[in-house]
Design an enzyme around this catalytic site. Structure first.
Site: not given
Length: 853
Positions: A33, A79, A123
């Site tokens: 990570r 993931h 968007y």
């Protein structure tokens, strides 16, 4: 679950279970990570995003795709974490102010330098940036290992082929468990030149120096530009992996367009990772609070062309003074703490510049080797098929007859293999061959292809057989990347700019208290911080542990004073008092390693505040082995940041005492075995900085110096032994002798009763002494209550010790030193408070005011 074990209770050690579980969790965070791989410079989430976009065909030449679609692909396949985490990581790779070279080409609102968030993923749209292709090229040629994804339904790459040195190129930031990484971005052109230099010197790479690399890689290159002040921090980061890079905004001083008589500051570039909106808010807050009084207007005129923060000044204002105030009080000047930590073979490692570049080269060697082997295997297979086709064309009639007489394809294949010595793959290729390949022109094409494939195989085998050819290919790639993507530096490095601006104009000259603990923690505290402190008792009892921290030095100084720090290795370091971190009186302090460039196992044994180097005073240094050296103070007026040699020492000697002397004073030195000598400092001629000094006292081989001080007329010498005995002896009983004599008896010692001498200090009426035992017991008493005796006595018991305990350190608190700035009672409180601040209540081992060992 095994049914036979249902209901069984297993007894486990909770300590062992917690330890192993926590370590498993920590390593999971570190590897999976928080930390980037040193080879491709990517964390797993970034690698998965780039690979998913590549796999989806969202290349730089393809249309943008909705970010939500990309995030969904990454979540569903590779993931299985929060969509916010994936989207945030992708957004950062598309922000020009976060990445020096953006890896994602975003379309829509991807946030701003003012801290505005990106629009929702439904968007915005994205695709791979052109430069990101360099990270993924040849990934389909078995260049990297693939591992199963989280549900074993697909495979994903362990790392990317990475033609780019991405670890240094874009840097990385991450917080793991117990460690963190903070790698700054760099300029691509400089990195390519450094890699090319290492490849050219690969046979002699161990002898490539940091200076040679720094001639090519000047320093970090931040995407927001700005200035980098000094190169000491850069050098430290490149040499050790850790360093502090001072970043400063770029500003221009110009006249007001509507009023040429007044001036303004136009800030055009800000430090990396600084929020512009919060920066302007902080400026306005300083103006409103009256901290900065010469600003008349403040506004943000930034647009698509770049940053422009306008600071209008009042009439007759010095612009540089205001700019310095802004640098001091705002994030216009900030520090980037470099921590070049990355995963090497799945283990976190701190990397130097050279090692980071080497790892990239080694990774590319492996990638090109695997790519070449992949191409070779493919070429050999094709050569094998073409050889079969050529056999068929050479025996065309027989081949056709064999196929015609065979009842089915399997029989035909078997007959061809048996009659012409073909492999199964060759026989299958012959059966699949189209009739048009029998034409003369097509036959010629097969022969030409066989010849070309054979030549290509020889080329590939030549590469695998010669490492220099592989390095040559890496060099070609690097030069191509440099030509394609290289650009000019965004950040400017100014090594001497810190000397051009006098920060002392902004620093109030106030009395401060500087403390250093035995474990190497230092802090600066305004003396005024103690004025309202309630008085405590006169003694403390520590926790009785030997590993507690203790106050080693405590002294008053002016905030503009230069502090000279002397180490036991004979080096001197210098810093302004105001540069020492200012902390609350209850704070532990910051590590000396963050303030001074100390070597491992190097300890500060003396610290002296110097108000002016123009005074004709001397520094007198005394070592444990009885060497003495006198140097003019002004020799240390310009101490370089890395320190200077103050005295040359033998390997078994240590610098332990440094005293300020006026030139005509007497010195007294006392040994552990009870010898004492007094002589004039004029017996020690002033020497150069590199001198080793001269002998001060003639010692036996088993003896060493226990204390040294400057003689004060009509005062006493306080001697304390390791078993708690002590006495005061008038200094008049020590006649002046020549240097390097055996001296006179300072105390009658009995090994079983008194032990050796541990401290000898000159005291005046009203002084106090603090004795700290090895077990943490502390006694504080006035020196006046210790009886005054002659030289040939054993003294009296000053401190009762338990069996096996001994005096570890002695501190003399001189009345009138701190009381000059804070009053008698408050001076006492300063010492008690600082003692209590030491870890777990451990007491000080200090010399107040004098500040020497």
């Amino acid at each position: 679950m095994d049914e036979n074990n249902i209901g069984t209770v297993n007894h486990i050690d909770i300590n062992q279970e917690m330890r192993s579980s926590y370590l498993d969790y920590a390593m999971s965070v570190i590897v999976a990570r928080a930390l980037p791989d040193a080879r491709d410079g990517l964390k797993p989430v970034h690698r998965r995003i780039l690979y998913a976009m590549w796999d989806m065909g969202i290349r730089a030449s393809s249309p943008h795709r909705k970010s939500a679609r990309i995030v969904g692909e990454v979540l569903g396949k590779y993931h299985p974490h929060s969509d916010t985490a994936v989207y945030d990581a992708m957004v950062r790779m598309a922000q020009y102010f976060s990445m020096r070279y953006m890896l994602v080409d975003g379309q829509g609102n991807f946030g701003s330098v003012d801290g505005d968030s990106a629009a929702a993923m439904r968007y915005t749209e994205a695709r791979l940036a052109r430069i990101a292709h360099e990270l993924l090229e040849d990934i389909d040629k078995n260049t990297v290992d693939f591992t199963p994804n989280f549900d074993d339904s697909l495979v994903e790459p362990d790392l990317l082929p990475a033609r780019l040195p991405n670890l240094l190129l874009n840097g990385a930031t991450g917080i793991a468990v117990g460690m963190a990484t903070n790698i700054p971005p760099h300029n691509l052109t400089e990195l390519c030149e450094a890699i090319a230099f290492l490849i050219e010197r690969y046979d002699d790479i161990d002898n490539v120096t940091l200076d040679e690399l720094m001639n090519l890689v000047k320093g970090p290159d931040f995407s927001t530009g700005g200035l980098i002040i000094g190169n000491e921090g850069i050098r430290s980061a490149y040499a050790t992996g850790r360093g502090r890079v001072v970043m400063r905004a770029k500003a221009e001083i110009e006249p007001l367009p509507r009023n040429p008589d007044r001036q303004r500051i136009n800030i055009t570039e800000i430090p990396f990772q600084v929020n512009k909106a919060m920066l302007i808010e902080r400026m306005a807050e300083l103006v409103n609070k009256g901290v900065i009084t010469d600003i008349s207007d403040l506004r943000d005129e930034s647009d698509k062309r770049g940053i422009s923060i306008i600071v209008e000044l009042k009439r007759n204002t010095q612009p540089l003074k205001v700019l310095n105030q802004l640098y001091k009080h705002t994030a216009l000047q900030t520090t980037f703490g470099v921590q070049m930590l990355a995963l090497v073979d799945k283990q976190p490692r701190l990397l130097s510049l050279k090692r980071a570049l080497q790892i990239h080269i080694e990774h590319r060697i492996e990638v090109i080797t695997r790519r070449t082997q992949f191409d070779l295997d493919k070429a050999l297979k094709r050569q094998h098929i073409l050889a079969g086709l050529l056999i068929a064309l050479g025996h065309l009639d027989d081949v056709i007859e064999t196929i015609r007489r065979s009842p089915d394809a399997d029989t035909a294949r078997a007959q061809l293999m048996e009659r012409f010595g073909l492999s199964e793959a060759q026989a299958t290729a012959i059966l699949d061959m189209q009739l048009r390949r029998l034409a003369a022109l097509e036959r010629q094409k097969i022969e030409d292809e066989h010849r070309d494939v054979t030549a290509h195989i020889e080329y590939l085998e030549g590469i695998l057989a010669d490492k220099k050819k592989i390095l040559g290919l890496i060099l070609e790639d690097i030069n191509e990347i440099k030509e394609k993507y290289g650009d000019e530096r965004a950040s400017e490095i100014l090594p001497g700019m810190d000397a051009d601006i006098n920060m002392e104009d902004l620093i109030p000259d106030e009395d401060v208290l500087i403390s250093i603990t035995r474990r190497g923690f230092i802090k600066r505290t305004p003396v005024a911080a103690y004025r309202k402190q309630a008085r405590g008792g006169k003694g403390l009892i520590g926790m009785g542990r030997r590993d507690e921290d203790q106050l080693e030095h405590l002294f008053a100084a002016g905030s503009l004073n230069t502090i000279l720090f002397f180490s036991d290795r004979g080096k001197v370091y210098a810093d302004k008092a105001y540069n020492i971190p200012e902390l609350d009186r209850t704070a532990k302090g910051t590590s000396l390693m963050n303030v001074l460039p100390l070597m491992p196992e190097e300890n500060i044994t003396a610290a002296l505040p110097v108000h002016s180097f123009e005074d004709a005073e001397y520094l007198t240094m005394i070592t444990l082995k009885g060497r003495i050296k006198r140097v003019e103070v002004n020799v240390f007026e310009n101490v370089r940041p890395s320190g200077l040699i103050a005295i040359n020492l033998d390997d078994d000697d240590r610098l332990s005492w440094v005293k300020l002397t006026a030139g005509e004073q007497d010195l007294i030195i006392v040994s552990e075995q009870g010898k004492g000598i007094r002589f004039s400092e004029e017996d020690v001629r002033p020497m150069g900085r590199n001198a080793a000094g001269v002998n001060a006292i003639r010692l036996d081989s088993w003896d060493r110096v226990a204390g040294a001080d400057v003689v004060l007329p009509d005062d006493d010498l306080l001697v304390i032994t390791e078993k708690g005995y002590g006495k005061r002896t008038p200094l008049a009983e020590y006649r002046q002798q020549n240097r390097y004599g055996q001296g006179v008896r300072a105390m009658v010692l009995a090994p079983e009763r008194t032990g050796k001498i541990v401290s000898a200090r000159v005291v005046v009426p009203g002084d106090e002494v603090t004795c700290i035992s090895a077990n943490g017991i502390i006694l504080r008493t006035a020196t006046d209550v210790i009886s005054q005796q002659g030289r040939s006595t054993q003294g009296v018991r000053v401190m009762e010790l338990r069996e096996g305990d001994t005096i570890a350190s002695v501190a003399v608190i001189r009345e009138g030193r701190l009381s000059q700035v804070n009053g008698d009672e408050e001076a006492e409180e300063l010492v008690e408070s600082e003692a209590a601040t030491a870890q777990n209540g451990a007491a000080p081992s200090v010399t107040v005011g004098d500040a020497s060992g």
